[in-house]
Scaffold this motif. Structure first.
Motif: not given
Lengths: 307, 541
Positions: A108, A224, A227-228, A230-231, A281-282, A285, A289
């Motif tokens: 990031t 944000l 998070c993306y 990471f996902l 993970i969830g 995130t 957020n």
């Protein structure tokens, strides 16, 4: 009304804000007013960071240490059992925090350096440079990023270095768009014109005149995008081209233990095993957020008008 | 059309009204126990500096407070009913029917996506005052009274298709549409050029008189309020300072503060006739992109150590001239000479030394200072950049500059948001001085400031000129400012230089037509001024 009050003096003009506070004091006041969700988010993020930093001290076993029993059930020795090679799940979850988050943060940061730098450059210079960069970004964005990343990773090989570079470049397109848009609003201000009239170089205008004024939206976007990224790393690892074994990583852990879910009727705890990295993970995130939402609320100025 | 309310009964009575505003975690008083009375058909002028509470009081007359504000006491009696005790729904029935509000910026108050006529009658339609057809006919009648061109068709246009003055008149028509008892005008002509302002003032005055509507006229311009109001109330820091009939108020103001507002500008500069010119631009043509020419054959000379004022309406090319001089907009034709040497027309080609010698001060200090830089950074950057100053020498010079602009060390770590308007503009002046320039271009530097603060800034600029022998180019639309500080005057109109010469020559007849119009449009304190101007204009036609 006394005579003195009528005598004009520039020093005595009353300005709007008259309470001077240090950065720390202001931060404290803001934190006091933070809503519950923000606190929850911050707690989650801090726990994750703590775990990631002190992974070797917290984890009961090594990251790639193999025990005799594969697929061991949940018990006192292995809290969450072992995987198909006999590695301790809990230890791998803890090390996974380090690997997945570390790579995500590096990626990031790199995406922001590339995208933010070029975005500001386009906002200041305009003209053909802006057109060229913007169209190039459009082309990159036209291809679905997961498929594009898959393709590039299979061409260049899935090393951690390649992973960081490729995802960073793909993700910098979004950062470019944001920083170009907010940068343009600031680039037309008179203080930027004043800096140009002074003869300032482009580096100063970017770093000292514009950047401080667009920092709030960029910081929010950083949360944000983290998070993306990471996902995306987790998805790529799940697909087998992300972080390579034996390095522990939540995405590949879901893939490796996924089949256990069909044994739910015999041993419910075993079936929970693939849920654990997915939940890791969830929850992160969601936590990030919450913090970003609060930050956006603070900086956007869209506050509730009726107090 | 005429509502037959010719009686002189009291329409609005505000007693001991107090309003507080919320900021920085605290409630601050904005209005302190102010009384206000208004009879039917009467026009009350509310004047005061910014922050005096004029607008807040004007809105409170409708029983309305802005978000973040609250009534803390007193009553607002409208036809005997207390508005502060009504609920939102009851007040909404009155708003748009019995009360109307005309805002300062008509351009911002109109929805750009709807035709003018629909917006004019919108409030009346939604309150069910009449049928759409009838209201439209009434609106056209109002347009005619407002002396708008093509009253039948102008309503079909969109806001961007009419001029600023026309839009302001349409907005007044909008306010009149529901035949209200009270209209609140909040600085309706402040954003207009003087030549446009005259007509708008005249139409507002006529229509208010003909319909016997009461009005509260909010402004900071005394000469304007003298034309419009029957009675004047002076506000300061949320208190009423003085209140009386317009004529009495103008002739015999009682309070010191009012007298200071009334006093004609005390600054006078002795005209200086310098021979050497520091900057001259010769036969310059300029345009933005491939658009029409904004400047045509413009030549201006700036004397060494003197002040040239460039006057004209918006769109006359004043600011474009400044952009050409600074190199932001290279001209298509002509050249610029600085101290006799040719100056590169493009900013990027100029040497640091040449950039240093010409500095600029902008109209709005809010946008010309980086909100994230402290006063030290703002003033210090030119020192570091042009003069390579560092460490203690740097700090010492910043403090010297602060003293020079009549501020002190305590301001050094403040951010622009922690300064008042006048202080901000002083910091901008210090930033320009830090470069040690030969010429400073001042683009409307005082037009965003209150009268008293303006005077302070102008005095400062004059003092600096006599101490440091700096030349100024002073761009303004305000004739009083020009009279106060200039040596030479350039009158611009539509991109041409109409007239150029010493101040005494420009302000004494004979004038070219445009200069005459410009000079005669500046409101004077005499309450009869508008009437005289209109009759003299009529007799000519």
């Amino acid at each position: 009304m006394s005579k003195l009050e009528n005598q004009y003096s520039a020093k005595d003009e009353v300005a709007t804000v008259f309470i001077r506070r240090t950065f720390f004091q202001r931060a404290l006041i803001t934190l006091k007013k933070a809503p519950f969700t923000a606190w929850l988010g911050m707690t989650i993020v801090f726990i994750y960071i703590f775990v990631a930093v002190f992974a070797p001290l917290i984890a009961p076993y090594g990251e790639a240490q193999i025990f005799k029993v594969p697929y061991a059930p949940w018990d006192e020795i292995h809290v969450f059992g072992t995987d198909r090679l006999g590695r301790d799940i809990l230890s791998r979850l803890i090390y996974g925090a380090r690997n997945t988050m570390g790579i995500a943060i590096l990626t990031t940061l790199l995406a922001f350096i590339i995208g933010g730098g070029l975005g500001l450059l386009a906002a200041i210079l305009r003209g053909w440079i802006d057109q060229f960069l913007a169209r190039f970004v459009d082309i990159l964005m036209a291809i679905p990023s997961l498929i594009f990343a898959l393709m590039l990773l299979s061409i260049f090989g899935s090393t951690a270095f390649n992973l960081i570079i490729i995802i960073a470049i793909l993700d910098s397109t979004r950062v470019f768009r944001l920083s170009r848009a907010v940068g343009m609003n600031v680039a037309v201000m008179e203080y930027v014109e004043a800096a140009r009239l002074r003869g300032e170089k482009i580096g100063w205008i970017m770093g000292r005149e514009i950047l401080p004024n667009i920092l709030p939206p960029l910081v929010a976007e950083f949360g944000l995008r983290f998070c993306y990224v990471f996902l995306m790393i987790a998805s790529l690892s799940f697909l087998g081209v992300g972080i390579q074994p034996p390095t522990a990583d939540w995405g590949s852990m879901v893939r490796e233990t996924g089949e256990l879910i069909q044994y739910a009727q015999y041993d419910i705890t075993a079936a929970m095993t693939p849920i654990l990295p997915a939940a890791a993970i969830g929850i992160l995130t969601i936590g990030v957020n919450f913090v970003v939402d609060w930050f956006l609320y603070l900086t956007s100025g869209l506050k509730d008008e009726h107090k | 059309m005429n509502t037959n309310n010719t009686d002189n009964s009291i329409l609005l009575e505000m007693k001991n009204v107090s309003i507080e505003g919320y900021s920085d975690e605290k409630w601050h008083p904005i209005i302190n126990e102010v009384d206000l009375r208004l009879k039917r058909g009467e026009v009350l002028g509310l004047i005061g500096e910014s922050g005096a509470g004029k607008s807040t009081l004007g809105l409170a007359a409708m029983g309305f407070v802005r978000s973040g504000c609250r009534f803390t006491g007193g009553s607002v009696l409208f036809k005997g009913k207390d508005l502060t005790k009504m609920n939102e729904r009851e007040k909404q029935k009155l708003w748009g029917t019995k009360f109307s509000y005309v805002a300062q910026s008509a351009a911002a108050a109109f929805n750009p996506a709807h035709r003018l006529i629909n917006q004019t009658i919108e409030a009346s339609v939604s309150h069910g005052i009449g049928k759409q057809d009838q209201l439209q006919k009434d609106a056209i009648e109002l347009y005619r009274e407002m002396q708008l061109p093509n009253p039948e068709e102008i309503g079909d246009r969109y806001p961007h298709q009419v001029s600023g003055g026309q839009l302001q008149r349409t907005m007044t028509a909008m306010a009149m549409s529901s035949k209200p008892d009270l209209i609140i005008f909040d600085e309706p002509t402040t954003a207009l050029d003087v030549t446009t302002q005259v007509n708008v003032l005249a139409t507002i005055r006529n229509i208010v008189k003909e319909h016997n509507t009461a009005a509260i006229y909010i402004t900071h311009d005394l000469a304007v309020v003298a034309q419009m109001a029957d009675r004047i109330q002076v506000l300061r820091y949320g208190d009423t300072i003085e209140e009386s009939e317009t004529n009495n108020m103008l002739k015999t103001p009682k309070e010191d503060y009012t007298k200071s507002l009334w006093a004609v500008r005390s600054i006078k500069k002795k005209e200086k006739n310098a021979k050497d010119s520091i900057l001259s631009i010769e036969n310059v043509d300029a345009s933005y992109g491939s658009g029409p020419k904004v400047l045509q054959n413009v030549s201006i000379d700036v004397p060494k150590g003197g002040t040239v004022a460039i006057v004209g309406e918006s769109g006359s090319g004043k600011s474009t001239t400044a952009r050409v001089i600074t190199g932001l907009l290279p001209p298509q034709k002509g050249r610029i000479l600085f101290e006799g040497k040719k100056l590169e027309t493009n900013l990027d080609e100029r040497s640091k030394e040449n950039l240093r010698r010409i500095q600029m001060i902008y109209q709005s200090p809010d946008t010309s200072m980086n909100p994230r830089h402290t006063v030290r950074d703002i003033i210090g950057r030119p020192l570091e950049f042009y003069h390579n100053m560092k460490g203690s020498e740097y700090s010492k010079r910043v403090i010297e500059l602060l003293n020079l602009i009549e501020l002190d060390e305590s301001f050094i770590d403040r951010l622009p948001s922690e300064l008042s308007g006048g202080q901000k503009q002083r910091i901008c002046i210090a930033r320009a001085l830090a470069a040690e320039p030969k010429l400073i271009i001042c683009d409307e530097v005082t037009s965003a400031l209150d009268q008293i603060v303006q005077e302070g800034i102008l005095k400062l600029l004059l003092r600096l000129q006599s101490e440091l022998n700096i030349s100024y180019i002073f761009i303004t639309h305000d004739i009083a400012t020009v009279k106060a500080i200039s040596d030479e005057v350039v009158v611009m109109h539509n991109g041409y230089v109409v007239e150029q010469g010493m101040k005494s020559e420009i302000f004494s007849p004979p004038h070219p037509d445009y200069t005459k119009l410009l000079l005669s449009s500046v409101p004077e304190m005499d309450p009869q001024w508008l009437t005289k101007i209109l009759s003299s204009q009529k007799s000519k036609n």
